[in-house]
Design a protein around this motif. Structure first.
Motif, short mmCIF file in Angstrom:
data_model
loop_
_atom_site.label_atom_id
_atom_site.label_comp_id
_atom_site.label_asym_id
_atom_site.label_seq_id
_atom_site.Cartn_x
_atom_site.Cartn_y
_atom_site.Cartn_z
N ILE A 93 22.54 8.94 1.61
CA ILE A 93 22.51 10.39 1.84
C ILE A 93 23.93 10.93 1.71
CG2 ILE A 93 22.00 12.17 3.56
CD1 ILE A 93 19.85 10.30 4.66
N ASP A 94 24.05 12.10 1.11
CA ASP A 94 25.40 12.58 0.80
C ASP A 94 26.23 12.94 2.04
OD1 ASP A 94 23.77 14.69 1.31
OD2 ASP A 94 23.79 15.48 -0.73
N ARG A 95 25.60 13.01 3.18
CA ARG A 95 26.37 13.32 4.38
C ARG A 95 27.00 12.07 5.01
NH1 ARG A 95 23.11 14.97 8.43
NH2 ARG A 95 21.29 14.31 7.27
N ASP A 96 26.78 10.94 4.39
CA ASP A 96 27.27 9.69 4.95
C ASP A 96 28.79 9.60 4.84
OD1 ASP A 96 26.65 6.75 5.71
OD2 ASP A 96 27.92 6.58 3.94
N TYR A 97 29.46 9.31 5.95
CA TYR A 97 30.92 9.17 5.88
C TYR A 97 31.40 8.12 6.87
CZ TYR A 97 31.56 11.80 10.23
OH TYR A 97 31.55 12.20 11.53
N SER A 98 32.58 7.60 6.58
CA SER A 98 33.21 6.64 7.48
C SER A 98 34.22 7.39 8.32
CB SER A 98 33.97 5.58 6.71
OG SER A 98 33.14 4.99 5.75
N VAL A 99 34.25 7.10 9.60
CA VAL A 99 35.28 7.70 10.44
C VAL A 99 36.60 7.01 10.11
CG1 VAL A 99 36.04 8.05 12.80
CG2 VAL A 99 33.64 8.26 12.24
N LEU A 100 37.62 7.82 9.89
CA LEU A 100 38.95 7.32 9.53
C LEU A 100 38.91 6.40 8.31
CD1 LEU A 100 40.18 6.46 13.12
CD2 LEU A 100 40.82 8.45 11.80
N GLY A 101 38.05 6.76 7.37
CA GLY A 101 37.87 5.90 6.20
C GLY A 101 39.15 5.69 5.41
N TYR A 102 40.10 6.62 5.52
CA TYR A 102 41.30 6.51 4.70
C TYR A 102 42.13 5.28 5.06
CZ TYR A 102 44.81 7.80 8.19
OH TYR A 102 45.66 7.79 9.24
N LEU A 103 41.85 4.72 6.24
CA LEU A 103 42.60 3.54 6.65
C LEU A 103 42.17 2.29 5.88
CD1 LEU A 103 42.62 4.07 10.50
CD2 LEU A 103 44.57 4.20 8.99
N ASN A 104 41.17 2.43 5.04
CA ASN A 104 40.65 1.30 4.28
C ASN A 104 40.11 0.21 5.20
OD1 ASN A 104 39.91 -0.22 2.08
ND2 ASN A 104 41.93 -1.15 1.82
N THR A 105 39.56 0.62 6.31
CA THR A 105 38.95 -0.37 7.19
C THR A 105 37.55 -0.72 6.70
OG1 THR A 105 38.26 1.47 8.57
CG2 THR A 105 40.20 0.26 9.27
#
Lengths: 1123, 465
Positions: free
Chosen positions: A1042-1054
Motif C-alpha cells: 500500500i502506498d502509505r507504507d513507510y519506515s520510521v526514520l528510514g533514512y538511517l538505512n536501518t
C-alpha cells in the motif's frame, strides 16, 4: 545366584538410581517431603495446618506440577471440559491446549480461548469463533489471568478474623436457606453484580420464587443501563441499541467512548476499523467520518475527524440543538422543535458546526450512526434514537436487540429497604459496595446496621472487612458458568484449573441459597444450555458448545422499532435539556471509569497498574485532569511550567523528567476529594476529568497507595458527571509516574498523516516526508525492486557496506496501520502476558525503567509548532503510535554489541540471546527507536519496593506467580537487555509444526496467517499484520505494498521490518474547524516543509549538497499546502 | 654547594637569547639525587599520613558504591529510559582523557626532544596509570553482569562464540588494555636507573630487597645504558600512536553510533585534543602542589609551567574550535535531528551543563595568553581546576544530552544522577590520590637520572660544539 521372589522392603539407602513412588500418598507422608514443601512453598505449606491431606492435595495440585512431579500432580478439573478442536487424550507435555471460556462482565462476556500448559492457564486469547470480536479481547480480559495467580487473593472464607472451612460455609448457606424459607425471605436481601449468565438468572428466578419477600438488587458502579431504560420508555420494551459501525459512513458520537469504555466496544472497534481501512488512494473516499462531541479526551475522540469540546452537562442541549437542526433541514414537525428550543436554551456553540454536521449526516441516508454515552441522561438517549430514526438509520445501522425479561432492584431501592431496618441478612454477591457505592447512599453505615452481612468476593476487600462472613470466590478460570456477549450470543465459562484455593463458585453459592437440589455448577450450566437449544442430542450439543465456545444462533433477536411520537413529545416536554453553566468557579467533574482499573476491581492487577493510560500516559495513579485553559485560570504559567501560587516551592509539571504535580482539591457541596493535577489538552475548558477505581483502602500489595478515590463525588442521580465543583490548589505536591514527558512530535515525520483529499491527489505523500525525501535513497538504484526481491537479495543500495544475506525459508515482517489503531493498549498487556514481562512498580516507572516491549507514543499537535513549544495546546489532534522492536535488517544494535548477544537470524529476526548478554546497554543507546528494555534489577526475583535492598530484600515471585509464566519464554535475570522478539516462540512452534507436517515433501513453509504475534492476536482493529514478506501473497506483503507504507526514520538505512501505514483523516471541508491537512502535518510542513524538489532527489543520489544547504531555510514559504 | 664553572669564557658566549635553564640555581647532580631520593627515604611526614587517611576514606566511597551495585543491580545509578549510559561512561572518558598527558609527555615529547619533559614525566606517567585504573573501573562495573565481563576478551571457547569485533566497545577493550600495559611498561622501564640509585642508597633490609628487586640488577654500565636508551626510544615510538589511538577509539563509542550529536566525524581529533587538554590540566593540578610541598622550584621551573600552560592553551583552543565546527556542520549538514541535538545542547534542558563546559574549556584557558597569568601559580592552579571541571562536563554533555533527546520525541527524558553515582565518582578521586600518595612515598617522583642529563653542567658546551 539366589533369587528372592518375595517382595522385600527396599532399603532406601541402597537405591542409587531414580526413585519412584507407588503413590503420591507415600511420597507426601515422608518427612523430607514435608520439609521440602515447607521450604519451597511457604505459602502453600501454611495451608497444611488444620487441613487434612486430601484437601491439601486438592489445593496444591497445580503447585505440585511446578515442583517437578510432572503429570502426576497435575489434574484436570473433575468435570469434563473439552479442548478447542483437539481431544484431551492428545495432551502432549509441552504442547499447550486451548480451552474456550469467556470473561464475565456486566453486559458483555468476552469469548476467550485460554492457552493452558498441563492445565495451567498461561495466556488468554479471544475466541475467533465469535466473529463480531474476531479473536480479539480487551485489556481487562487480557490482564484477568494475572488475578488468578494473585498472591493477595482471598484464599479461604472467614468469619471476622477467623478463617472457616468450606464445610462451615456450606452449613452457613444451609442455615440461611432454612431460616428464611419459613419467612419467605422476609428480612433477606441480596446485592449482586450484574451478570449476563443465563444460568445465574435462572437461579435468581428460583431464589425469587423461594424467597418471594426477599430483595434481589444489582449494582454496577459503572453503569450502562441508560440506553436500555430509554428504549423501554421510547419503544415500550427493554431493547439494546446496537450500532453497525461497519456500514456507517458518518458517525456522530455525543460523549460516547464507543471504541473503548462502552459495552460491545470490541465489536465496535472492529467494525469501525473496517470502515476506516484504506487499501489504496482510490478507496480513501470511502473511509468513514467520525464527529465527536465530548468533554473528556477519549480514545474515540482521538480517532475523530472533527472533534468538538463540550462539557458533558451541555451535551443534552447540544443533542436538542442537533434534533432541531435536523428537523429544520428535513423541514418537518416544527412543534417538536419549539418544545426542544424551550427546554434547551442557553447553549453557546458553533451553529455552523451543527448545521454542516447535520447536512453531512443527511447526505448519507441510512449510513449514519448517532450515539450518546451511556452516562448521558435517559432523555438524551431517547432523543438520539429519534434522531437515528429521522436519519433513516434505525433498522440499518442502528439495530435494537430484544433483551430477555429480567428485573432486579437497584442499590437505591435496597438502600431504602436497609434504612427501614427490615433486613436481617444481607448477602453481597461479588462487588465492593463499601468502596464503590454512590456516596449519597451512605452505604457503609447502612451495611453496618444489618445484623448479618455475608460478602462473597474474590478479594478480602473494604466490604469484606465490614461483613460478618467473607466467602472466598473462585476466579472465573476456576469456575463453571455461562454468559452472553453484547449481542446476546451465549458463551461458556469453563474452568481451566481446579480451584487453587478454597473458593466457591457463584453459581453454586446461589444454588445452595436457593435450596436447589442440584448445586453442581457444571450440571446447572448444562441444564441451562439444554434449555436454550432444540438439539436432540443434548450431550453432544453441550460438548460442541464447549469446544466452539459459542452457542450458534443464540444472539438476541433484532426487533424493528418505531418511535412513539407521543412518548417522545412527553420526554421532550418533561426532559431537562438545559445546558449546565460552567466556569472556573463552577466546574463540571466528569467521572470516568478508569481505562485500567475499571471500577476498582482490577486495582491489584500489576499489569493494568503499569500499563500507561492511552492519553495521559499515567501509570499507578489517577489524577484530576484539567484543561490548559483552566490551568491558566487558576494560576498556571506555561513559561515557567509551574503554578504561580506555589512557584516558590519549585513545583511544576514535568521537572527533570518527572511529573511533579500539585495536589488539587475538588469540592462539591461539602465533599472534597484530593488528587494530583494533570494538565490534559483536549478537555472541555471547564470540565475536569477524574477516573474511578483508585484509592482503595483494603487492597493487596499492588494496589496499595495508588491514586485517590473519586467515589465520594458519585451520586445516584448523575453518576457520570456532576457540576458545581470548585478546584483549589494546595501547596503540596505529588509525583506521578508518567511514561511520556514530551508531548510534541517537534514537526518530525515520525507519524505521517494526510487528509483523505490530499492522499487521493498525492498517493505517495509518505515518500515526500521526512529526511528520506532529502537523503540518498536507501536502496539506491534498486529502489524499484519488489519487496520480496529486496528482502531476499538484500541489495546494498547506497550503503558502503555489504549487507548480510539472510537466506532463511521465511522472512518475517510486520505492518502496523496507524489509520485504524485506536491505542486501546490491549496489545501492551497481551505482550506482557505472552512474554513474561515483569512489572517494575511506580518508583521505577518514575525512573523511566518500565519494561514493556511494546509501547504507545502519543503526540499532541496544534498545527503551530512555535507556539506549541511554549505551551501545551488546548485543542490538539492526537496521534498514537505503537512502537516495538522494528527488527531492522541492518540493525544498529547488533553492530555495537561487544559480545554478539544480539544478532540476526536467517529469517530476518533481530534475536537477543539473554544468556550471552553482559548488559553494556550500548544496543539501546544505538537504537533509534529506543525499544530495548534493560533489567536494571532482578525484577523477577525481588518484590516491588525491595529492588534496592539487593539480597536482603524480600524475595519476589511466589510459586503462585510463577505459575502464570509462559513456559515457552525464558524469564530474564538482572543485567540483561530484552526486547520484542516478534513472538519468536510462536514462530518456532509454527515452524516445527510445519516441519512435522511436511515430512518428506520438503514443503516446510509456514502457511500465511498461522503465526499471530500476541499483539496482533489481541488487536480488535486488526491494525497489526505479521507474516512472511518473502511471500508476495502473504497478507503482510500485500499490506506493505500500500502506498502509505513507510519506515520510521528510514533514512538511517536501518531497513526496519516493521513498517507503518500512514494515518488518514477525513475532515469535512464545509465544517468550520476544517483544516486542509492534519495538524501534525502542518507542523511538519512548518518545520521542514519542502516543495517538489524531493522528486529529483530520488533520481540522482549525488546532487544533494545544494538541497541540504537550502533545507533549513525552506519553510512554509514555499510549502504547497499552506493555509 | 659549589656550582661548576663553565668551560667557555664569559666573553665568548655565543648566544644572546638564553633559554631558561631546565634546572635552576646551578644545582649539582648530588643535590638532585639527595632531593628526590630524600622524599622517599626521609621519615614519613605527618601530612602524608593525614592525606593518606583522608584519601583512603574517600576511596572507600567507590568501593562501597560498587559493592552495593554488585549486590543489587545497575539500577542504583540514575540510568533510565533513553539514557542508558550516564555518569559511568562520562567518568570513564574523563579519566581516560586525563591519562593522556603522561604518555604524551614521555613519548611524544621524548621523540620531539623536548627536554623539559624530564622533570615532570615520571609524575605524569604515574598519573596516567592511576587515571587509567580509575577509568577501567567504570566500563567494567557499568555492565549489567560484571561476572561475565571476561566475555569481552577473545578467549577461545567450546561454543565458538567470539566477541563482536565490529563493536567500538570491543575496540575499547583492546585500546585501553594496550594503553594501560604499555604505559606501565614505559613508566617502569624509565624508572629502573632511579630505582637502582635508591637501592644503592638503601640502608634498611627491606628497602634493599624491594628496590633491588625492582631495579632488576641495574648496574649503570654502558651496555645497560645503551640498551636502556634504545628500549626507551622504542617504547616511546610504540606509545606515540597509542596516545592518539586510545581516545580516537574511545570517541568511536560515540562516533560509530548513529545518534544525533554522537555521529560526527570530528569526534576523534576533537577527543584527542580534549584528552591532552584535560591531561595537562591534571598535570598542572598535581605538579603545582608537589612543587610547593617538596620545594622543587629548581627542578620544576617557571619554564616548565609555562610550557604546560601553552600546551593547555593550544589544546583548549582546539577544543573550542571543535565545538564551533560541530555547530557549523550541524547547520551545514541540514539534518534536522542533528541540528536539534546541538541547539538542544546549548539551549535545552541541559544548557547549564553546556555553558559550564564552554566557560571552563574555551574561555578559561584563554587566560594563558597572558604571561602574568602563567607566572602566577595560584592562578594557573585555578584555571587547571576549571579545565578539569570543564572536561568532565564536556563528556557529560556529549553522553547525556545526546541520549536524552534523540530521534523520537516520545522517548525524551531527563537524566538525574543518584547519590550512588555521585559518591562512586568522588571516590575515584580518593582512589587516584591514594595511589599517587603511595607513589610519592615509595618511588622516585622524578626521573633524576635524566634530569641530570639536562642540567646546564651536563651540557657544558651548550650545544655549540
Amino acid at each position: 545366584m539366589k533369587s528372592n521372589l518375595e517382595q522385600t522392603k527396599i532399603d532406601s539407602e541402597a537405591i542409587t538410581g531414580p526413585r519412584y513412588w507407588r503413590s503420591l500418598d507415600e511420597l507426601v507422608d515422608e518427612p523430607e517431603f514435608r520439609d521440602f514443601i515447607e521450604k519451597e512453598f511457604p505459602l502453600g505449606a501454611s495451608e497444611l495446618d488444620g487441613v487434612n491431606r486430601r484437601q491439601f492435595l486438592k489445593m496444591m495440585a497445580a503447585s505440585f506440577g511446578a515442583a517437578g512431579l510432572g503429570m502426576a500432580g497435575c489434574r484436570r478439573p473433575v468435570q469434563y471440559i473439552l479442548p478447542y478442536s483437539k481431544q484431551p487424550e492428545n495432551v502432549i507435555p509441552g504442547v499447550p491446549v486451548y480451552y474456550t471460556t469467556s470473561h464475565p462482565s456486566a453486559k458483555d462476556n468476552q469469548p476467550l480461548l485460554v492457552e493452558t500448559h498441563q492445565h495451567r492457564p498461561s495466556k488468554i486469547e479471544g475466541n475467533p469463533n465469535h466473529s463480531p470480536y474476531g479473536g480479539a479481547t480487551d485489556i481487562f480480559s487480557q490482564a484477568s489471568i494475572l488475578d488468578l495467580y494473585d498472591p493477595d487473593r482471598s484464599t479461604k472464607s472467614s468469619q471476622g478474623p477467623r478463617s472457616i472451612t468450606q464445610g462451615r460455609v456450606y452449613d452457613l448457606l444451609q442455615e440461611i436457606h432454612d431460616k428464611f424459607l419459613s419467612t419467605e425471605g422476609q428480612g433477606l436481601a441480596f446485592l449482586a453484580e450484574q451478570s449476563t449468565s443465563p444460568t445465574r438468572s435462572r437461579i435468581v428466578e428460583q431464589i425469587k420464587k423461594t424467597f418471594p419477600r426477599s430483595t434481589w438488587a444489582e449494582y454496577e458502579p459503572i453503569n450502562f443501563d441508560n440506553p436500555e431504560i430509554a428504549t423501554r420508555r421510547l419503544f415500550g420494551r427493554p431493547l439494546r441499541p446496537q450500532y453497525n459501525f461497519r456500514k456507517a459512513k458518518r458517525i456522530l458520537s455525543l460523549d460516547a467512548d464507543f471504541l473503548n469504555s462502552e459495552p460491545g466496544q470490541l465489536g465496535n472497534s472492529r467494525d469501525f476499523a473496517s470502515a476506516r481501512r484504506v487499501n489504496s488512494s482510490q478507496e480513501a473516499e470511502n473511509m468513514n467520518r467520525l464527529y465527536q462531541v465530548e468533554s473528556n479526551f477519549s480514545l474515540t475522540g482521538a480517532m475523530a475527524d472533527h472533534r468538538l469540546r463540550l462539557s458533558s452537562g451541555q451535551i443534552p442541549a447540544f443533542t436538542a440543538l442537533l434534533a432541531i437542526e435536523l428537523l429544520k433541514q428535513k423541514s418537518i414537525d416544527s412543534s417538536l422543535s419549539e418544545e426542544l428550543k424551550k427546554n434547551a436554551t442557553g447553549l453557546v456553540t458553533d451553529a455552523q458546526w451543527i448545521e454542516e454536521c447535520v447536512a453531512d449526516l443527511l447526505a448519507n441516508p441510512g449510513n449514519t450512526v448517532v450515539t450518546a454515552g451511556s452516562h448521558q441522561p435517559v432523555e438524551v438517549h431517547e432523543l438520539v434514537f429519534f434522531i437515528n430514526d429521522l436519519l433513516g438509520a434505525n433498522g440499518h445501522t442502528v439495530n435494537y436487540l430484544n433483551l430477555p425479561n429480567y428485573s432486579a432492584s437497584t442499590i437505591q431501592d435496597l438502600g431504602v429497604t436497609l434504612e427501614n431496618g427490615r433486613i436481617e441478612t444481607l448477602i453481597i454477591v461479588g462487588g465492593n459496595p463499601a468502596y464503590n457505592a454512590p456516596a449519597d447512599l451512605n452505604w457503609l453505615e447502612r451495611q453496618k446496621s444489618v445484623n448479618e452481612v455475608i460478602h462473597y468476593g474474590y478479594y478480602f476487600d473494604e466490604t469484606s472487612i465490614e461483613a460478618t462472613y467473607h466467602i472466598s470466590a473462585t476466579h472465573y478460570l476456576e469456575s463453571w458458568s455461562d454468559g452472553r456477549t453484547f449481542d446476546g450470543t451465549v458463551v461458556p465459562v469453563q474452568p481451566m484449573i481446579h480451584p487453587l484455593f478454597e473458593g466457591m463458585q457463584e453459581i453454586e453459592l446461589l444454588a445452595r441459597l436457593a435450596g436447589m437440589e442440584e448445586t453442581e455448577p457444571y450440571a446447572l450450566v448444562k441444564e441451562t444450555i439444554a434449555n436454550l437449544t432444540s438439539e436432540t442430542d443434548k450431550d453432544k450439543d453441550f460438548d460442541r458448545f464447549l469446544s466452539d465456545g459459542v452457542l450458534k444462533n443464540s444472539s438476541f433477536a433484532n426487533i424493528p422499532v418505531t418511535v412513539n411520537q407521543s412518548r417522545l413529545k412527553r420526554t421532550v416536554a418533561r426532559g431537562n435539556f438545559r445546558p449546565a453553566q460552567v466556569s472556573s468557579n463552577q466546574l463540571e467533574v466528569r467521572i470516568i471509569p478508569s481505562p485500567r482499573m475499571w471500577d476498582g476491581s482490577y486495582n491489584n492487577n500489576g499489569w493494568l497498574q503499569e500499563c500507561p493510560e492511552g492519553m495521559t500516559k499515567l501509570t499507578w495513579d489517577n489524577a484530576i485532569s484539567i484543561s490548559p485553559r483552566l490551568a491558566k485560570d487558576i494560576g498556571y504559567d506555561p513559561e515557567q511550567n509551574s503554578f504561580k501560587q506555589i512557584a516558590s516551592k519549585n513545583t511544576a509539571t514535568f521537572k527533570m523528567g518527572r511529573e511533579v504535580s500539585p495536589l488539587g482539591e475538588i469540592t462539591i457541596g461539602g465533599t472534597t476529594v484530593r488528587g494530583p493535577i494533570h494538565i490534559q489538552p483536549g478537555l472541555a475548558n471547564y470540565t475536569v476529568v477524574i477516573p474511578l477505581g483508585y484509592g482503595r483502602t483494603k487492597v493487596g500489595r499492588i494496589g496499595k497507595k495508588t491514586g485517590f478515590t473519586a467515589y465520594p463525588l458519585v451520586n445516584t442521580q448523575s453518576p457520570g458527571y456532576v457540576s458545581g465543583a470548585k478546584l483549589n490548589i494546595t501547596d503540596k505536591t505529588y509525583l506521578l509516574a508518567n511514561t511520556q514527558e514530551h508531548w510534541s512530535m517537534e514537526g518530525r515525520a515520525i507519524v505521517r498523516e494526510a487528509n483523505v483529499e490530499d492522499y487521493s491527489k498525492h498517493p505517495d505523500f509518505v515518500d515526500k516526508m521526512g529526511l528520506e525525501a532529502h537523503s540518498p535513497p536507501v536502496y539506491g538504484n534498486d529502489s524499484d525492486l519488489s519487496l520480496q526481491e529486496k528482502v531476499v537479495q538484500q541489495p546494498r543500495g547506497a550503503s558502503a557496506y555489504e549487507i548480510p544475506q539472510f537466506g532463511g525459508d521465511h522472512q518475517w515482517g510486520m505492518s502496523i496501520d496507524l489509520n485504524t489503531c485506536t491505542a486501546c493498549s490491549a496489545c501492551i498487556v497481551a505482550c506482557q502476558s505472552e512474554n513474561n514481562i515483569p512489572i517494575v512498580g511506580k518508583d521505577q516507572v518514575t525512573r523511566g525503567r518500565e519494561m514493556h516491549w511494546l509501547r504507545f507514543d502519543r503526540y499532541y499537535s496544534s498545527g503551530d509548532i512555535d507556539n506549541h513549544r511554549r505551551e501545551i495546546p488546548e485543542d490538539p489532534q492526537v496521534t498514537s503510535q505503537p512502537v516495538m522492536c522494528m527488527h531492522c535488517e541492518t540493525a544498529p544494535c547488533e553492530q555495537v554489541c561487544p559480545v554478539n548477544a544480539t544478532v540476526h537470524d536467517d529469517e530476518g529476526l533481530n534475536v537477543m540471546s539473554y544468556n550471552r548478554c553482559v548488559g553494556t546497554r550500548y544496543c539501546s543507546n544505538n537504537c533509534p527507536y529506543k525499544v530495548r528494555r534493560f533489567n536494571f534489577f532482578d525484577w523477577n526475583k525481588r518484590d516491588i519496593g525491595s529492588f534496592y535492598k539487593g539480597p536482603l530484600g524480600a524475595g519476589g515471585m511466589t510459586e503462585l506467580e510463577k505459575m502464570q509464566k509462559n513456559p515457552d519464554v525464558s524469564v530474564r535475570m538482572r543485567g540483561v537487555m530484552e526486547k520484542c522478539t516478534y513472538c519468536q516462540q510462536r514462530i518456532q512452534e509454527a515452524k516445527i509444526n510445519a516441519k512435522v507436517k511436511a515430512r518428506d515433501s520438503g514443503n516446510i513453509k509456514v502457511p500465511d496467517g498461522t503465526i499471530k504475534t500476541a499483539c496482533q492476536q489481541v488487536c480488535p482493529t486488526d491494525s497489526i499484520v505479521f507474516g512472511d514478506i518473502s511471500d508476495p501473497e502473504s497478507k503482510v506483503s500485500i499490506t506493505k505494498t500500500i502506498d502509505r507504507d513507510y519506515s520510521v526514520l528510514g533514512y538511517l538505512n536501518t531497513r526496519p521490518r516493521t513498517t507503518y501505514l500512514a494515518r488518514l483523516r477525513n475532515p469535512n471541508p464545509r465544517m468550520p474547524d476544517y483544516k486542509d491537512m492534519p495538524l501534525s502535518r502542518m507542523e511538519y510542513e512548518n518545520q521542514f516543509g519542502h516543495s517538489d524538489h524531493g522528486e529529483e532527489n530520488h533520481e540522482e543520489g549525488n546532487n544533494h549538497d545544494d538541497h541540504h544547504n537550502e533545507a533549513p531555510d525552506e519553510n512554509h514559504a514555499n510549502g504547497t499546502h499552506n493555509t | 654547594m659549589n656550582p661548576i664553572k663553565t668551560a667557555i669564557l664569559e666573553q665568548a658566549k655565543p648566544s644572546d637569547l638564553p633559554r631558561r635553564p631546565l634546572v635552576e640555581n646551578d644545582r649539582s647532580f648530588h643535590w638532585i639525587t639527595e632531593k628526590i631520593c630524600g622524599i622517599v627515604e626521609d621519615k614519613t611526614p605527618l601530612w602524608w599520613w593525614v592525606c593518606f587517611c583522608v584519601t583512603g576514606f574517600i576511596a572507600s566511597f567507590t568501593g562501597i558504591g560498587l559493592a552495593y551495585l554488585l549486590f543489587t543491580g545497575v539500577g542504583v545509578w540514575g540510568l533510565r529510559g533513553p539514557v542508558m549510559w550516564g555518569w559511568a561512561i562520562v567518568n570513564f572518558v574523563f579519566w581516560i582523557g586525563i591519562g593522556h598527558a603522561g604518555t604524551l609527555i614521555s613519548a611524544i615529547l621524548c621523540l620531539l626532544k623536548q627536554e623539559w619533559r624530564t622533570s615532570i614525566n615520571r609524575a605524569a606517567e604515574a598519573m596516567t596509570i592511576f587515571a587509567v585504573m580509575c577509568a577501567g573501573i567504570f566500563p567494567l562495573f557499568h555492565i549489567g553482569r560484571i561476572w561475565f565481563a571476561w566475555w569481552l576478551f577473545p578467549l577461545p571457547n567450546a561454543n565458538g562464540i567470539w566477541p563482536n569485533f565490529r563493536s567500538p566497545l570491543e575496540w575499547d577493550v583492546f585500546a585501553v588494555s594496550t594503553y594501560g600495559t604499555v604505559s606501565v611498561l614505559f613508566w617502569y622501564m624509565g624508572m629502573i636507573p632511579d630505582l637502582a640509585t635508591l637501592r644503592d642508597r638503601a640502608t634498611q633490609k627491606w628497602r634493599q630487597f624491594f628496590y633491588g628487586l625492582l631495579a632488576m640488577g641495574w648496574r649503570g654500565s654502558n651496555r645497560h645504558w645503551s640498551n636502556y636508551e634504545m628500549a626507551y626510544l622504542l617504547l616511546a615510538g610504540l606509545s606515540t600512536p597509542l596516545v592518539l589511538s586510545v581516545h580516537t577509539i574511545v570517541s568511536f563509542d560515540f562516533a560509530v553510533a548513529h545518534l544525533p550529536g554522537w555521529h560526527t566525524t570530528i569526534l576523534p581529533p576533537y577527543f584527542v585534543a580534549g584528552a591532552i587538554f584535560s591531561g595537562f590540566g591534571m598535570v598542572l593540578t598535581l605538579v603545582l602542589p608537589l612543587r610547593a610541598i617538596y620545594k622543587l622550584h629548581d627542578l620544576i621551573t617557571q619554564y616548565h609551567i609555562d610550557c604546560i600552560c601553552k600546551i593547555t592553551l593550544a589544546t583548549g583552543s582546539m577544543v573550542g574550535y571543535a565545538y564551533m565546527i560541530e555547530f557549523f556542520i550541524a547547520w551545514y549538514g541540514a539534518n534536522p535531528y542533528e541540528g536539534f541535538a546541538f541547539i538542544n545542547r546549548a539551549f535545552g534542558p541541559y544548557a547549564w551543563a553546556y555553558w559550564i563546559m564552554i566557560s571552563c574549556n574555551v574561555i578559561s584557558p584563554q587566560l594563558f595568553w597572558f604571561k602574568k597569568v602563567r607566572e602566577n601559580p595560584a592562578f594557573v592552579f585555578v584555571v587547571a581546576i576549571f579545565v578539569n571541571i570543564g572536561m568532565w562536563f564536556e563528556r557529560f554533555v556529549i553522553v547525556v544530552t545526546s541520549l536524552a533527546n534523540e530521534f523520537m520525541p516520545a522517548n525524551w527524558d531527563y537524566f538525574t544522577p543518584t547519590i550512588v553515582d555521585i559518591f562512586t565518582f568522588i571516590g575515584t578521586f580518593g582512589f587516584f590520590s591514594l595511589l599517587f600518595l603511595l607513589f610519592l612515598r615509595f618511588l622516585p617522583l622524578m626521573a633524576f637520572a635524566e634530569i641530570k642529563a639536562v642540567t646546564p653542567q651536563a651540557n657544558p658546551h651548550n650545544n655549540h660544539h
